[in-house]
Design a protein around this motif. Structure first.
Motif, PDB file in Angstrom:
ATOM      1  N   MET A  69      64.348 -22.059 -17.831  1.00  0.00           N
ATOM      2  CA  MET A  69      64.359 -22.243 -19.616  1.00  0.00           C
ATOM      3  C   MET A  69      64.849 -23.646 -20.445  1.00  0.00           C
ATOM      4  N   ASP A  70      64.924 -23.460 -21.570  1.00  0.00           N
ATOM      5  CA  ASP A  70      64.979 -24.661 -22.128  1.00  0.00           C
ATOM      6  C   ASP A  70      66.438 -24.929 -22.808  1.00  0.00           C
ATOM      7  N   ALA A  71      66.815 -26.120 -22.561  1.00  0.00           N
ATOM      8  CA  ALA A  71      68.133 -26.593 -22.576  1.00  0.00           C
ATOM      9  C   ALA A  71      68.893 -26.580 -23.463  1.00  0.00           C
ATOM     10  N   SER A  72      68.523 -26.422 -24.624  1.00  0.00           N
ATOM     11  CA  SER A  72      68.908 -24.894 -25.775  1.00  0.00           C
ATOM     12  C   SER A  72      69.895 -24.311 -25.864  1.00  0.00           C
ATOM     13  N   PRO A 170      80.421 -28.203 -17.269  1.00  0.00           N
ATOM     14  CA  PRO A 170      79.357 -29.360 -17.325  1.00  0.00           C
ATOM     15  C   PRO A 170      78.108 -28.928 -15.607  1.00  0.00           C
ATOM     16  N   ALA A 171      78.424 -27.610 -14.989  1.00  0.00           N
ATOM     17  CA  ALA A 171      77.469 -27.460 -13.789  1.00  0.00           C
ATOM     18  C   ALA A 171      76.558 -27.031 -14.840  1.00  0.00           C
ATOM     19  N   LEU A 172      76.727 -25.268 -15.602  1.00  0.00           N
ATOM     20  CA  LEU A 172      76.121 -24.865 -16.589  1.00  0.00           C
ATOM     21  C   LEU A 172      74.953 -25.579 -17.956  1.00  0.00           C
ATOM     22  N   ALA A 173      75.997 -26.407 -18.216  1.00  0.00           N
ATOM     23  CA  ALA A 173      75.272 -27.550 -19.392  1.00  0.00           C
ATOM     24  C   ALA A 173      74.095 -28.496 -18.162  1.00  0.00           C
ATOM     25  N   ALA A 174      74.238 -28.280 -16.915  1.00  0.00           N
ATOM     26  CA  ALA A 174      73.334 -29.957 -16.160  1.00  0.00           C
ATOM     27  C   ALA A 174      71.882 -28.496 -16.325  1.00  0.00           C
ATOM     28  N   GLY A 175      72.348 -27.027 -16.159  1.00  0.00           N
ATOM     29  CA  GLY A 175      71.467 -26.668 -15.120  1.00  0.00           C
ATOM     30  C   GLY A 175      71.083 -26.380 -13.507  1.00  0.00           C
TER      31      GLY A 175
END
Length: 489
Positions: A69-72, A170-175
């Motif tokens: 998935m794209d980070a955005s 932060p965990a989700l933002a980092a992937g």
């Protein structure tokens, strides 16, 4: 209020499905207002953790929907989750109040605060950048930041929704992917948020929520060989066990946010009324059930007597009662902590401190304790050295700056500290010399999504929130490419 919130989710949340525990066991979650059972929740243990970790590992696979998935797009999913949480703020607040006893107004404020954390990290999702490096030789070197992997996250009972937001955002933002174990005392809001995670459109296995007990579900999570990172908030004693478990199999990355015995220092030049109000909030927020609570209140000798009188007055007026009413303080979380706090109050009296306010339980059903203020406390007293985690403030007298800095630092903890003074040199000198992860000047516990939070010494490892929070969930990979100065054509 006339009706209590309806409990909708009591099962485990694994791979975007609601399931019973493999053992079919359940455990009661207790209403601290009247000691009744709210409901029974599925009790996860090792078998359920294994299933949740397997789901998280599958969701983290390099070809999975989440990893490609794209980070955005990850950021957009997080923004949608924040909107959904905000749309149910009152319900979640009432559910929190039912489960942990905090005043419903405070619980609602915490829900809105938690959405700011999600939105902050949603904005970070496509801004996690590496660097180019002027390395020696005919090479091009650069770094990329990659998600650390499957993350086990264990949250406490004192701020369930904010702590969940601190961990998952932060965990989700980092992937990364997540297996989260809420505290056994307060599982209900974590499960309610899990339902919103599914509604927001997160792929199966990205976030899994497994209620259960520390020695079973928690231990299985910290020991699991397929978990790459553990984030734990709780006591220093349990933090040591978590750290040892994390090293047992695969050297998991570890973030620990642990206990505290934080000093708040008030100098002679302070406005006594304002200082006493700030110190009161520092000590009694959330019924004193706060890891960075400023419960060691050091007051300079010139204003000491006046301050003690004002502190006692404020504490005596603090309203305690049904958290669904307009009160400042509800019950303590459970019988164990209730009895522990009362034992500390007894120790304070027997140890020679002067009880100038409170000092007893509230004579009613439930785990209610009167806001308690001790004066003439000395550094060697039990109430001055050990974390009480209840509505107890210890006031200690000091004379000089050098003296109070040494005394403030004379503890195994180092989570927070505060100073109240009109002298900027004094304030900044104290901030520089005190050993604590957060220092507040003329305020206390002002913690936002942008400001890193964590402790020195026995108060933990690593930081949450802010830029530092992202760094706990990424690995740095260095890539070096041979690049001769003269291309061979």
């Amino acid at each position: 209020m006339s009706t209590l919130p309806k409990v909708q989710f009591c099962q485990l949340f694994i791979n975007n499905d609601w399931v019973d525990a493999v053992s079919k066991k359940t455990f009661p979650t207790i209403n601290p207002q009247d000691e009744t059972v709210i409901t029974n929740v599925a009790e996860g243990d090792k078998a359920d953790i294994d299933l949740a970790v397997a789901a998280a590992k599958k969701a983290f696979h390099r070809r999975s929907e989440w990893r490609t998935m794209d980070a955005s797009q990850r950021g957009l999913l997080m923004l949608k989750l924040a909107d959904l949480i905000e749309s149910q703020a009152r319900y979640l607040a009432e559910l929190e109040t039912l489960d942990c006893g905090k005043p419903v107004k405070e619980a609602e404020e915490e829900v809105y605060y938690s959405t700011t954390v999600l939105r902050y990290y949603a904005g970070k999702a496509d801004k996690i950048c590496g660097n180019t490096i002027p390395a020696d030789g005919e090479v091009l070197s650069f770094t990329v930041k990659e998600p650390v992997g499957v993350c086990g996250q264990i949250i406490p009972w004192n701020y369930p929704i904010p702590m969940m937001s601190w961990k998952i955002s932060p965990a989700l933002a980092a992937g990364c992917t997540i297996v989260l174990k809420p505290a056994e005392q307060t599982p209900l809001t974590a499960l309610a948020v899990a339902a919103l995670i599914k509604e927001a459109g997160f792929p199966p296995g990205v976030v899994n929520v497994v209620p259960g007990y520390g020695p079973t579900a928690g231990a299985a999570l910290t020991h699991h060989p397929d978990v790459d990172k553990i984030a734990f908030t709780g006591s220093t004693e349990v933090g040591r066990l978590v750290m040892a478990a994390a090293a047992a199999n695969n050297l998991k990355r570890v973030t620990l946010e642990l206990g505290g015995k934080s000093p708040l220092v008030v100098f002679n030049d302070a406005d006594v009324e304002k200082a006493a109000q700030t110190a009161h909030a520092a000590a009694f927020a959330n019924g004193g059930q706060c890891c960075c609570a400023g419960t060691r209140t050091y007051v300079q000798s010139g204003i000491y007597d006046q301050f003690v009188e004002k502190a006692a007055e404020i504490a005596t007026k603090r309203s305690v009662g049904n958290p669904f009413d307009d009160v400042q303080q509800g019950p303590q979380i459970d019988k164990e902590m209730y009895c522990r706090v009362l034992e500390y109050i007894t120790a304070g009296k027997e140890g020679g401190a002067k009880c100038v306010a409170g000092g007893d339980k509230v004579d009613s059903k439930g785990y209610y304790i009167k806001p308690t203020v001790f004066a003439d406390v000395t550094d060697n007293m039990k109430i001055a050295r050990e974390e009480i985690f209840g509505p107890v403030q210890s006031i200690l007298k000091f004379d000089t700056f050098e003296e109070v800095v040494d005394r403030a630092n004379d503890t195994n903890y180092g989570l927070g500290a505060g100073v109240i003074t009109n002298d900027i040199t004094t304030a900044l000198s104290f901030a520089k010399q005190v050993r604590a992860g957060s220092v507040w000047v003329n305020t206390y516990d002002h913690t936002t999504s942008q400001t890193p939070f964590g402790g020195f010494k026995d108060s933990g490892l690593g930081r949450e929130l802010g830029e530092d929070g992202i760094n706990q969930y990424v690995e740095t990979k260095t890539i070096t490419v041979s690049l001769p100065k003269q291309p061979q054509i």
